[in-house]
Design an enzyme around this catalytic site. Sequence first.
Site, PDB file in Angstrom:
ATOM      1  N   LYS A 185      48.120  53.685  70.323  1.00  0.00           N
ATOM      2  CA  LYS A 185      48.085  52.489  70.202  1.00  0.00           C
ATOM      3  C   LYS A 185      48.657  51.915  69.065  1.00  0.00           C
ATOM      4  O   LYS A 185      48.899  50.747  68.767  1.00  0.00           O
ATOM      5  CB  LYS A 185      46.481  51.974  70.085  1.00  0.00           C
ATOM      6  CG  LYS A 185      45.742  52.659  71.285  1.00  0.00           C
ATOM      7  CD  LYS A 185      44.223  52.388  71.171  1.00  0.00           C
ATOM      8  CE  LYS A 185      43.581  53.345  72.145  1.00  0.00           C
ATOM      9  NZ  LYS A 185      42.063  53.301  71.507  1.00  0.00           N
ATOM     10  N   ASP A 209      54.152  54.547  64.874  1.00  0.00           N
ATOM     11  CA  ASP A 209      53.762  53.759  63.584  1.00  0.00           C
ATOM     12  C   ASP A 209      53.880  54.736  62.452  1.00  0.00           C
ATOM     13  O   ASP A 209      54.398  54.270  61.378  1.00  0.00           O
ATOM     14  CB  ASP A 209      52.127  53.555  63.888  1.00  0.00           C
ATOM     15  CG  ASP A 209      51.580  54.817  64.711  1.00  0.00           C
ATOM     16  OD1 ASP A 209      51.886  55.962  64.770  1.00  0.00           O
ATOM     17  OD2 ASP A 209      50.149  54.690  64.525  1.00  0.00           O
ATOM     18  N   ASP A 221      53.128  62.098  60.346  1.00  0.00           N
ATOM     19  CA  ASP A 221      52.313  62.668  59.236  1.00  0.00           C
ATOM     20  C   ASP A 221      52.761  64.134  59.189  1.00  0.00           C
ATOM     21  O   ASP A 221      53.922  64.356  58.879  1.00  0.00           O
ATOM     22  CB  ASP A 221      50.886  62.257  59.477  1.00  0.00           C
ATOM     23  CG  ASP A 221      49.924  62.835  58.518  1.00  0.00           C
ATOM     24  OD1 ASP A 221      50.204  62.494  57.432  1.00  0.00           O
ATOM     25  OD2 ASP A 221      49.102  63.471  58.665  1.00  0.00           O
ATOM     26  N   PHE A 230      45.974  57.489  52.865  1.00  0.00           N
ATOM     27  CA  PHE A 230      45.572  57.122  54.124  1.00  0.00           C
ATOM     28  C   PHE A 230      45.591  55.803  54.340  1.00  0.00           C
ATOM     29  O   PHE A 230      45.209  54.725  53.721  1.00  0.00           O
ATOM     30  CB  PHE A 230      44.147  57.258  54.370  1.00  0.00           C
ATOM     31  CG  PHE A 230      43.623  57.384  55.757  1.00  0.00           C
ATOM     32  CD1 PHE A 230      43.967  58.019  56.587  1.00  0.00           C
ATOM     33  CD2 PHE A 230      43.003  56.027  56.349  1.00  0.00           C
ATOM     34  CE1 PHE A 230      43.572  57.936  58.103  1.00  0.00           C
ATOM     35  CE2 PHE A 230      42.527  55.972  57.554  1.00  0.00           C
ATOM     36  CZ  PHE A 230      42.897  56.814  58.464  1.00  0.00           C
ATOM     37  N   ASP A 258      44.917  52.374  62.236  1.00  0.00           N
ATOM     38  CA  ASP A 258      43.196  52.186  62.400  1.00  0.00           C
ATOM     39  C   ASP A 258      42.882  53.065  61.431  1.00  0.00           C
ATOM     40  O   ASP A 258      42.935  54.271  60.969  1.00  0.00           O
ATOM     41  CB  ASP A 258      42.819  52.490  63.781  1.00  0.00           C
ATOM     42  CG  ASP A 258      42.714  54.212  64.066  1.00  0.00           C
ATOM     43  OD1 ASP A 258      44.084  54.611  63.877  1.00  0.00           O
ATOM     44  OD2 ASP A 258      41.648  54.633  64.377  1.00  0.00           O
TER      45      ASP A 258
HETATM   46  P1  IMP Z   1      50.657  63.705  63.204  1.00  0.00           P
HETATM   47  O1  IMP Z   1      50.762  64.505  64.322  1.00  0.00           O
HETATM   48  O2  IMP Z   1      50.213  64.605  62.063  1.00  0.00           O
HETATM   49  O3  IMP Z   1      52.421  63.451  62.702  1.00  0.00           O
HETATM   50  O4  IMP Z   1      50.080  62.472  63.359  1.00  0.00           O
HETATM   51  C1  IMP Z   1      50.231  61.447  64.128  1.00  0.00           C
HETATM   52  C2  IMP Z   1      49.242  60.513  64.411  1.00  0.00           C
HETATM   53  O5  IMP Z   1      48.148  60.446  63.566  1.00  0.00           O
HETATM   54  C3  IMP Z   1      49.675  59.014  64.066  1.00  0.00           C
HETATM   55  O6  IMP Z   1      50.488  58.576  65.128  1.00  0.00           O
HETATM   56  C4  IMP Z   1      48.556  58.096  63.714  1.00  0.00           C
HETATM   57  O7  IMP Z   1      48.110  57.929  64.770  1.00  0.00           O
HETATM   58  C5  IMP Z   1      47.673  59.247  62.998  1.00  0.00           C
HETATM   59  N1  IMP Z   1      47.796  59.063  61.537  1.00  0.00           N
HETATM   60  C6  IMP Z   1      48.611  59.876  60.654  1.00  0.00           C
HETATM   61  N2  IMP Z   1      48.452  59.410  59.268  1.00  0.00           N
HETATM   62  C7  IMP Z   1      47.736  58.285  59.610  1.00  0.00           C
HETATM   63  C8  IMP Z   1      47.235  57.502  58.469  1.00  0.00           C
HETATM   64  O8  IMP Z   1      47.440  57.418  57.137  1.00  0.00           O
HETATM   65  N3  IMP Z   1      46.474  56.432  58.875  1.00  0.00           N
HETATM   66  C9  IMP Z   1      46.223  56.175  60.330  1.00  0.00           C
HETATM   67  N4  IMP Z   1      46.673  57.020  60.966  1.00  0.00           N
HETATM   68  C10 IMP Z   1      47.301  58.018  60.935  1.00  0.00           C
HETATM   69 MG    MG Z   2      51.071  57.051  66.542  1.00  0.00          MG
END
Ligand code: IMP
Ligand code: MG
Length: 182
Positions: free
Chosen positions: A44, A101, A104, A153, A160
């Site tokens: 979302k 969005d 990470d 964060f 969210d």
């Molecule tokens: P990844 O798979 O570790 O790259 O994380 C992907 C998802 O984790 C993102 O699309 C976000 O939904 C969530 N996420 C990662 N970092 C943050 C943050 O700092 N704030 C909020 N959501 C996050």
């Molecule tokens: Mg995402």
Amino acid sequence: MSKPKILGKILYDYDDIQKRAKELAAQIDKDYEGEDLILLCTLKGSVLWFADILKYMEHDCRIDFISASSYGSATSTSGVVKINFDPNINMYNAHVLVIEDIVDSGITLKYVMDKLAERGPKSVKVCTMLNKEARRTADFHADYVGFEIDDLFIIGYGLDYDQRLRGLPYISYLEEDDVESL
Ligand code: IMP
Ligand code: MG
């Protein structure tokens, strides 16, 4: 319950985000000129950023939505990815640009991109609002980046904290004392 006016430390305000979205939309227009392009919004968290990119682009692209999540603790991802909603739009021979969005670890997006590549698109690239390069563990590279950020964060502008705060019209980061006030 109403939105807090200001929460956390603001990194980018609404005008900063609009300015950057306009710049990237112009770049994307240039790069995909004359091509069949699908903008794919990851739900979302990307809805606001996706709408900005879409509205500032001149290119008349097709759009669709995808939802994937990876499981772990509230603030970090584990590596087990699940597709919750899969679009049935025909991607064959089209260019796909995933609008994300935040990247990470990159685990979620790497999985999504590999799945999309199986559907015969001409290319699959990513435009992310935020990039936390320092946290990357997956072999994943973002093609278009709104803002490079440190390991913080982030909340707001789609992102969210426990499914809240997505509607804040700015990007900020939370520290422990902010979390206690929630
Ligand atoms: P990844 O798979 O570790 O790259 O994380 C992907 C998802 O984790 C993102 O699309 C976000 O939904 C969530 N996420 C990662 N970092 C943050 C943050 O700092 N704030 C909020 N959501 C996050
Ligand atoms: Mg995402």
